[in-house]
Design a protein around this motif. Structure first.
Motif, PDB file in Angstrom:
ATOM      1  N   VAL A   3       0.832  -1.195   0.000  1.00  0.00           N
ATOM      2  CA  VAL A   3       0.000   0.000   0.000  1.00  0.00           C
ATOM      3  C   VAL A   3       0.874   1.255   0.000  1.00  0.00           C
ATOM      4  O   VAL A   3       0.581   2.227  -0.698  1.00  0.00           O
ATOM      5  CB  VAL A   3      -0.974   0.000   1.206  1.00  0.00           C
ATOM      6  N   CYS A   7       0.191   4.644  -2.432  1.00  0.00           N
ATOM      7  CA  CYS A   7      -0.598   5.700  -1.789  1.00  0.00           C
ATOM      8  C   CYS A   7      -0.064   7.082  -2.173  1.00  0.00           C
ATOM      9  O   CYS A   7       1.068   7.242  -2.625  1.00  0.00           O
ATOM     10  CB  CYS A   7      -0.606   5.529  -0.277  1.00  0.00           C
ATOM     11  N   GLU A  83       1.256   0.828   5.867  1.00  0.00           N
ATOM     12  CA  GLU A  83       1.970   1.012   4.605  1.00  0.00           C
ATOM     13  C   GLU A  83       2.553  -0.280   4.054  1.00  0.00           C
ATOM     14  O   GLU A  83       2.746  -0.414   2.856  1.00  0.00           O
ATOM     15  CB  GLU A  83       3.067   2.072   4.744  1.00  0.00           C
ATOM     16  N   PRO A  87      -2.257  -4.412  -1.073  1.00  0.00           N
ATOM     17  CA  PRO A  87      -3.444  -3.668  -1.507  1.00  0.00           C
ATOM     18  C   PRO A  87      -4.745  -4.455  -1.368  1.00  0.00           C
ATOM     19  O   PRO A  87      -5.800  -3.864  -1.143  1.00  0.00           O
ATOM     20  CB  PRO A  87      -3.150  -3.352  -2.976  1.00  0.00           C
ATOM     21  N   VAL A 115      -4.622   6.211   0.614  1.00  0.00           N
ATOM     22  CA  VAL A 115      -4.831   5.344  -0.540  1.00  0.00           C
ATOM     23  C   VAL A 115      -6.323   5.334  -0.854  1.00  0.00           C
ATOM     24  O   VAL A 115      -7.164   5.272   0.047  1.00  0.00           O
ATOM     25  CB  VAL A 115      -4.283   3.916  -0.308  1.00  0.00           C
ATOM     26  N   ASP A 119      -6.597   4.433  -6.595  1.00  0.00           N
ATOM     27  CA  ASP A 119      -5.163   4.110  -6.562  1.00  0.00           C
ATOM     28  C   ASP A 119      -4.952   2.609  -6.690  1.00  0.00           C
ATOM     29  O   ASP A 119      -4.088   2.146  -7.445  1.00  0.00           O
ATOM     30  CB  ASP A 119      -4.515   4.578  -5.246  1.00  0.00           C
TER      31      ASP A 119
END
Length: 154
Positions: A3, A7, A83, A87, A115, A119
């Motif tokens: 992610v 992001c 982070e 995803p 995010v 995205d």
């Protein structure tokens, strides 16, 4: 892919004790409809304020936007993702919580980005395009080889 790789690093934030009018001005200035609410300089999300929150909690009820604080209009149960998460984990959080955007935080809870569903869609689409290109190359190679070479004949 994580992610944190996809992001947006620039996140529009607002302090907990700011007025709703200041929040609306920040949204206008930053061209966003969502602000991450933070308390102090720690940049740890404590809430989310959307343009819809302002309309429903302040404007529709006749409350003065200058007198109302962000704390009185924000959503306090903040859905976040880390982070380092995949995803697809973010997709599950979005689906479960019914949101299209997630603040992205480090392990210590500090904000590092935002995010969106868009995205994630763009990143996954790019990967799927690469897979599609690989499959197409394989098909072309098989057609160039012909049936005898593809079957091991010579």
């Amino acid at each position: 892919m994580r992610v944190g790789d996809i992001c947006t690093g620039e996140v529009a934030c607002i302090q907990l004790n700011a007025s709703v009018r200041q929040a609306a001005e920040a949204m206008q200035r930053c061209h966003v409809g969502t602000l991450v609410v933070v308390a102090g300089d720690e940049r740890v999300p404590v809430g989310i304020l959307t343009d819809r929150d302002i309309v429903l909690a302040v404007v529709a009820t006749g409350i003065d936007a200058q007198a109302a604080t962000v704390a009185s209009a924000m959503t306090t149960s903040v859905a976040t993702c880390r982070e380092l998460q995949d995803p697809f984990d973010a997709i599950e959080i979005m689906r479960y919580r019914g949101v299209r955007r997630l603040p992205v935080v480090r392990e210590d809870g500090r904000l590092v980005g935002m995010v969106s569903a868009d995205d994630i869609f763009a990143a996954v689409s790019l990967r799927l395009r690469g897979l599609s290109e690989a499959m197409l190359k394989e098909q072309v190679r098989e057609m160039e080889c012909g049936p005898r070479r593809a079957m091991g004949g010579g």
